[in-house]
Design a protein around this motif. Structure first.
Motif, mmCIF file in Angstrom:
data_model
loop_
_atom_site.group_PDB
_atom_site.id
_atom_site.type_symbol
_atom_site.label_atom_id
_atom_site.label_comp_id
_atom_site.label_asym_id
_atom_site.label_seq_id
_atom_site.Cartn_x
_atom_site.Cartn_y
_atom_site.Cartn_z
ATOM 1 N N VAL A 191 0.840 -1.204 0.000
ATOM 2 C CA VAL A 191 0.000 0.000 0.000
ATOM 3 C C VAL A 191 0.872 1.250 0.000
ATOM 4 C CG1 VAL A 191 -1.612 1.362 1.397
ATOM 5 C CG2 VAL A 191 -2.010 -1.087 1.070
ATOM 6 N N ALA A 192 1.924 1.243 0.834
ATOM 7 C CA ALA A 192 2.808 2.404 0.913
ATOM 8 C C ALA A 192 3.519 2.661 -0.410
ATOM 9 C CB ALA A 192 3.834 2.190 2.031
ATOM 10 N N GLU A 193 3.797 1.605 -1.165
ATOM 11 C CA GLU A 193 4.497 1.742 -2.441
ATOM 12 C C GLU A 193 3.547 1.969 -3.609
ATOM 13 O OE1 GLU A 193 6.595 -1.902 -2.574
ATOM 14 O OE2 GLU A 193 8.038 -1.348 -1.011
ATOM 15 N N GLY A 194 2.242 2.032 -3.324
ATOM 16 C CA GLY A 194 1.267 2.242 -4.383
ATOM 17 C C GLY A 194 0.989 1.023 -5.228
ATOM 18 N N LYS A 195 1.348 -0.166 -4.735
ATOM 19 C CA LYS A 195 1.168 -1.407 -5.488
ATOM 20 C C LYS A 195 -0.056 -2.188 -5.043
ATOM 21 C CE LYS A 195 6.160 -1.918 -6.120
ATOM 22 N NZ LYS A 195 7.336 -2.779 -5.866
ATOM 23 N N GLY A 196 -0.755 -1.726 -4.037
ATOM 24 C CA GLY A 196 -1.907 -2.464 -3.539
ATOM 25 C C GLY A 196 -3.029 -1.546 -3.101
ATOM 26 N N ASP A 197 -4.228 -2.097 -3.053
ATOM 27 C CA ASP A 197 -5.405 -1.358 -2.612
ATOM 28 C C ASP A 197 -5.341 -1.174 -1.096
ATOM 29 O OD1 ASP A 197 -7.844 -0.249 -2.190
ATOM 30 O OD2 ASP A 197 -9.020 -2.014 -2.761
ATOM 31 N N ILE A 198 -5.679 0.020 -0.625
ATOM 32 C CA ILE A 198 -5.636 0.303 0.809
ATOM 33 C C ILE A 198 -6.520 -0.675 1.572
ATOM 34 C CG2 ILE A 198 -6.125 2.014 2.592
ATOM 35 C CD1 ILE A 198 -5.578 4.188 0.557
ATOM 36 N N GLU A 199 -7.682 -0.998 1.015
ATOM 37 C CA GLU A 199 -8.620 -1.848 1.733
ATOM 38 C C GLU A 199 -8.266 -3.335 1.649
ATOM 39 O OE1 GLU A 199 -12.697 -0.705 2.182
ATOM 40 O OE2 GLU A 199 -12.458 0.866 0.680
ATOM 41 N N GLU A 200 -7.186 -3.667 0.943
ATOM 42 C CA GLU A 200 -6.655 -5.022 1.017
ATOM 43 C C GLU A 200 -5.877 -5.212 2.316
ATOM 44 O OE1 GLU A 200 -6.522 -7.949 -0.780
ATOM 45 O OE2 GLU A 200 -8.226 -7.177 -1.914
ATOM 46 N N ALA A 201 -5.349 -4.128 2.855
ATOM 47 C CA ALA A 201 -4.547 -4.204 4.073
ATOM 48 C C ALA A 201 -5.296 -3.723 5.304
ATOM 49 C CB ALA A 201 -3.266 -3.382 3.911
ATOM 50 N N PHE A 202 -6.231 -2.773 5.150
ATOM 51 C CA PHE A 202 -6.939 -2.200 6.285
ATOM 52 C C PHE A 202 -8.450 -2.354 6.102
ATOM 53 C CE2 PHE A 202 -3.002 0.268 5.743
ATOM 54 C CZ PHE A 202 -2.389 0.011 6.954
ATOM 55 N N TYR A 203 -9.140 -2.426 7.233
ATOM 56 C CA TYR A 203 -10.603 -2.540 7.196
ATOM 57 C C TYR A 203 -11.242 -1.285 7.761
ATOM 58 C CZ TYR A 203 -15.330 -3.790 8.591
ATOM 59 O OH TYR A 203 -16.685 -3.797 8.770
ATOM 60 N N LEU A 204 -12.195 -0.753 7.039
ATOM 61 C CA LEU A 204 -13.041 0.338 7.517
ATOM 62 C C LEU A 204 -14.497 -0.044 7.269
ATOM 63 C CD1 LEU A 204 -11.149 3.488 6.158
ATOM 64 C CD2 LEU A 204 -11.185 2.642 8.513
ATOM 65 N N ARG A 205 -15.356 0.281 8.196
ATOM 66 C CA ARG A 205 -16.771 -0.049 8.038
ATOM 67 C C ARG A 205 -17.372 0.687 6.839
ATOM 68 N NH1 ARG A 205 -19.695 -0.333 14.022
ATOM 69 N NH2 ARG A 205 -18.818 -2.373 14.599
ATOM 70 N N PRO A 206 -18.387 0.104 6.223
ATOM 71 C CA PRO A 206 -19.034 0.786 5.094
ATOM 72 C C PRO A 206 -19.794 2.035 5.561
ATOM 73 C CG PRO A 206 -20.209 -1.224 5.660
ATOM 74 C CD PRO A 206 -18.954 -1.235 6.463
ATOM 75 N N VAL A 207 -20.080 2.905 4.629
ATOM 76 C CA VAL A 207 -20.870 4.107 4.933
ATOM 77 C C VAL A 207 -22.253 3.686 5.415
ATOM 78 C CG1 VAL A 207 -21.946 6.143 3.923
ATOM 79 C CG2 VAL A 207 -19.610 5.494 3.253
ATOM 80 N N GLY A 208 -22.766 4.365 6.464
ATOM 81 C CA GLY A 208 -24.092 4.019 6.965
ATOM 82 C C GLY A 208 -24.357 4.581 8.343
ATOM 83 N N TYR A 209 -25.519 4.230 8.898
ATOM 84 C CA TYR A 209 -25.921 4.683 10.231
ATOM 85 C C TYR A 209 -25.533 3.622 11.262
ATOM 86 C CZ TYR A 209 -28.637 8.400 8.045
ATOM 87 O OH TYR A 209 -29.022 9.500 7.337
ATOM 88 N N TYR A 210 -24.984 4.088 12.389
ATOM 89 C CA TYR A 210 -24.542 3.188 13.449
ATOM 90 C C TYR A 210 -24.950 3.764 14.800
ATOM 91 C CZ TYR A 210 -21.627 1.161 9.762
ATOM 92 O OH TYR A 210 -21.192 0.567 8.616
ATOM 93 N N SER A 211 -24.750 2.972 15.844
ATOM 94 C CA SER A 211 -24.994 3.456 17.211
ATOM 95 C C SER A 211 -23.881 2.946 18.099
ATOM 96 C CB SER A 211 -26.348 2.960 17.718
ATOM 97 O OG SER A 211 -26.387 1.549 17.788
ATOM 98 N N ASP A 212 -23.563 3.719 19.146
ATOM 99 C CA ASP A 212 -22.516 3.284 20.072
ATOM 100 C C ASP A 212 -23.125 2.430 21.181
ATOM 101 O OD1 ASP A 212 -23.834 5.027 21.733
ATOM 102 O OD2 ASP A 212 -22.266 6.563 21.717
ATOM 103 N N ARG A 213 -22.328 2.057 22.164
ATOM 104 C CA ARG A 213 -22.801 1.170 23.235
ATOM 105 C C ARG A 213 -23.859 1.829 24.113
ATOM 106 N NH1 ARG A 213 -19.772 -3.406 24.017
ATOM 107 N NH2 ARG A 213 -17.804 -3.534 22.861
ATOM 108 N N GLN A 214 -23.882 3.168 24.116
ATOM 109 C CA GLN A 214 -24.888 3.883 24.910
ATOM 110 C C GLN A 214 -26.163 4.155 24.101
ATOM 111 O OE1 GLN A 214 -21.507 4.859 24.965
ATOM 112 N NE2 GLN A 214 -21.338 3.645 26.842
ATOM 113 N N GLY A 215 -26.210 3.676 22.863
ATOM 114 C CA GLY A 215 -27.405 3.861 22.051
ATOM 115 C C GLY A 215 -27.415 5.129 21.232
ATOM 116 N N LYS A 216 -26.351 5.933 21.297
ATOM 117 C CA LYS A 216 -26.282 7.168 20.538
ATOM 118 C C LYS A 216 -26.069 6.859 19.065
ATOM 119 C CE LYS A 216 -23.613 11.443 20.086
ATOM 120 N NZ LYS A 216 -22.426 12.209 20.578
ATOM 121 N N LYS A 217 -26.911 7.387 18.190
ATOM 122 C CA LYS A 217 -26.832 7.097 16.772
ATOM 123 C C LYS A 217 -25.977 8.146 16.045
ATOM 124 C CE LYS A 217 -31.296 4.745 16.585
ATOM 125 N NZ LYS A 217 -32.630 4.679 15.936
#
Length: 593
Positions: free
Chosen positions: A461-487
């Motif tokens: 990834v650092a050398e520009g030879k790979g996709d960032i998401e092949e090495a790291f995980y990020l959640r998809p775009v969307g609505y979420y809530s935390d442990r206290q129920g805050k959305k």
């Protein structure tokens, strides 16, 4: 999350029949295996288990522990593995590792090993992290305020330069590789594998061993399975160092272990090992040291030799230089070409090196240079003194060239397993090997090294030879809530900013690695949820318990996905039990049997 994968590596065959047998034995005075022909079918056994064991919730669920399934989980964020690791009862993670006394084979520049070049993995770990014991005692305070007394010196860099025997899987020949890290994997269940040739290996059931059919974990192997070991099989099976009669006959002919090893193409240490095993001895050749002083010669011969020496001395004084080669009075033109070219090279070495640039023709190195004939003298004696047939090589490149041109390079060969025994809970270790050959020889067996994490993908990834998401995980775009129920809403803009931050972290990681920082140190700056592969095994009882806790709506999203990918395999493996579990417990967060 579309990259997540779960595949089955191994599983207990006919699991519902196995559970039925264990359940039946609990209440029967008969030896149930003798009634195998009358056991119900796999499908019928599942119905009996549900009706008599699970539906009644009697609480006696031990029979479920006799079945095991092993999953290979890929591309999950590191946090998923950390959550899953909290479930330790009946679950084993891929801490593929070896027992402390397993011997690692090191080799010299020529690819040869010896007793002096072997260390146990436990000793290596101690040296790697604590250094070697100094020979002398420090009498006064050290330059860095170290207290007087015995101390240990850091030797990690020296171990990194040592050559570990490794297998080139492309051509099945042995080469060498280097250690990048040594890992302590805690206390784990260890099994001892014994091979037909006497080799023994102690490792965990998830450790990968090379077989003629590819890499297999120990759990997939059994008695009669073949694994690849160190050494080279002989063309004639009767002429082998493992054959007592043949080895004894060679020793009776007056051959030494060195001569026997040269005869069959193995190492001297191997021949000696089997000689000691069969309690064989050989005739050691006696060399008369100082023989030239004990030979009785006549006075005339003694005088002739003295006059010859005086004549040579006079010529040296007259010419003012030391006579060499053809100019020397003792030069013999009828010598074999190999000896004549040796003396010629010795006399002209410095001149040839200067004309050739005083650097290795292959790697550009300037240390430990030697002059090499491109076309061998034995095959082309007419080119022995032709300087266009010469090239300068450093010692490693010279040795590598001759190893590659050996007619019988050392290669791996299969040997059958004769027993696999559980030996208990022991401290376990593993090596992290450099690319491209991620394997090494342990107790003579070719085994896989440890997978720490996908550092190669981070560098790509650092050398520009790979996709960032092949090495790291990020959640998809969307609505979420935390442990206290805050959305909250995770927007595309915010996700892109996080991807940019992951890229910068990968670049920082690459800089640290190039500057010599260890991977475990540089890893601290990498985002926590780098993608990671792991192997996990469950007993059926532990698996149902795991699903109770993690296959529910309020569990972490990613670990729910792990359970979602595991579930189809469970349905296929134990269909009747899975159907009962789905109707009565799935998603209800009840503790499973």
């Amino acid at each position: 999350m579309d990259r997540f994968r779960v595949e089955v590596i191994a599983k207990t065959p006919f699991p519902q029949q196995v559970i039925y047998a264990a359940m039946h034995q609990d209440y029967s005075d008969q030896f149930v295996v003798e009634e195998r022909e009358s056991w119900p079918s796999e499908e019928k056994a599942g119905e009996v288990i549900v009706k008599r064991l699970l539906a009644g919730e009697r609480g006696h669920y031990g029979p479920l522990e006799h079945c095991q399934i092993v999953f290979n989980c890929g591309y999950f964020p590191h946090s998923v593995m950390q959550q899953a690791r909290t479930h330790r009862v009946g679950i084993s993670f891929d801490v593929q590792c070896l027992a402390a006394e397993v011997v690692i084979t090191f080799v010299d520049i020529n690819g040869e090993s010896s007793k002096k070049l072997k260390k146990t993995i436990g000793e290596l770990y101690d040296l790697w992290y604590y250094g070697e014991q100094a020979i002398r005692e420090r009498k006064i305070k050290g330059r860095n305020d170290e207290p007087p007394g015995f101390y240990r010196r850091d030797c990690k860099n020296r171990i990194k330069k040592m050559r570990v025997r490794s297998l080139n899987e492309e051509n099945n020949t042995f080469t060498y590789n280097h250690i990048e890290d040594i890992v302590f994997n805690g206390f784990n269940p260890v099994y001892q594998v014994t091979l037909a040739d006497g080799k023994q290996l102690k490792c965990t059931q998830n450790h990968k061993i090379l077989t003629p059919y590819g890499w297999r974990i120990l759990a997939q192997l059994g008695v009669g399975s073949e694994v690849l070991v160190n050494g080279q099989p002989l063309k004639n099976a009767d002429q082998t160092y493992q054959n007592k009669e043949w080895l004894e006959s060679k020793f009776s002919e007056g051959l030494t272990p060195k001569e026997v090893a040269a005869l069959i193409g193995c190492s001297v240490e191997t021949v000696k090992k089997w000689a000691y095993y069969y309690e064989l001895t050989w005739q050691k050749k006696q060399w008369n040291k100082g023989l030239k002083y004990k030979i009785n010669i006549s006075e005339e011969e003694r005088e002739r030799r003295a006059n010859h020496g005086r004549a040579i001395t006079a010529l040296r004084i007259e010419n003012g230089t030391i006579l060499k080669g053809e100019d020397h009075p003792s030069w013999k033109p009828d010598l074999p070409v190999e000896k004549r070219v040796y003396h010629w090279l010795k006399s002209n070495r410095q001149r040839i090196l200067e004309e050739k640039g005083e650097k290795c023709a292959r790697c550009g190195g300037t240390r430990r240079l030697s002059i090499h004939h491109i076309l061998e003298v034995s095959q082309h004696p007419e080119l022995a003194f032709d300087e266009t047939n010469l090239e300068v090589l450093c010692s490693p490149c010279h040795a590598k060239h001759h190893r590659q041109n050996q007619k019988n390079p050392l290669c791996a060969h299969p040997v059958k397993i004769v027993s696999i025994e559980y030996v208990g809970i022991e401290p376990t270790y593993d090596l992290v090997m450099a690319a491209p050959h991620h394997n090494f020889v342990a107790n003579g067996v070719v085994v896989h090294n440890s997978y720490r994490y996908t550092s190669g993908k981070v560098l790509a990834v650092a050398e520009g030879k790979g996709d960032i998401e092949e090495a790291f995980y990020l959640r998809p775009v969307g609505y979420y809530s935390d442990r206290q129920g805050k959305k909250y809403y995770y927007s595309p803009e915010q996700r892109q900013q996080d991807l940019n931050w992951c890229l910068e972290a990968a670049k920082r990681y690459k800089i640290d690695i190039e500057n010599g920082m260890s991977e475990e140190h540089a890893r601290g700056k990498v985002p926590f949820d780098y993608r990671q592969h792991f192997v996990v095994s469950f007993t059926l009882r532990a698996l149902l318990h795991f699903l109770d806790l993690r296959f529910k709506k309020d569990a972490q999203l990613e670990i729910q996905k792990l359970c979602d990918l595991i579930w189809p395999h469970v349905e296929e493996w134990v269909p009747d039990i899975a159907q009962w579990y789905e109707h009565t417990r799935l998603g209800k967060a009840r503790l499973a049997p």
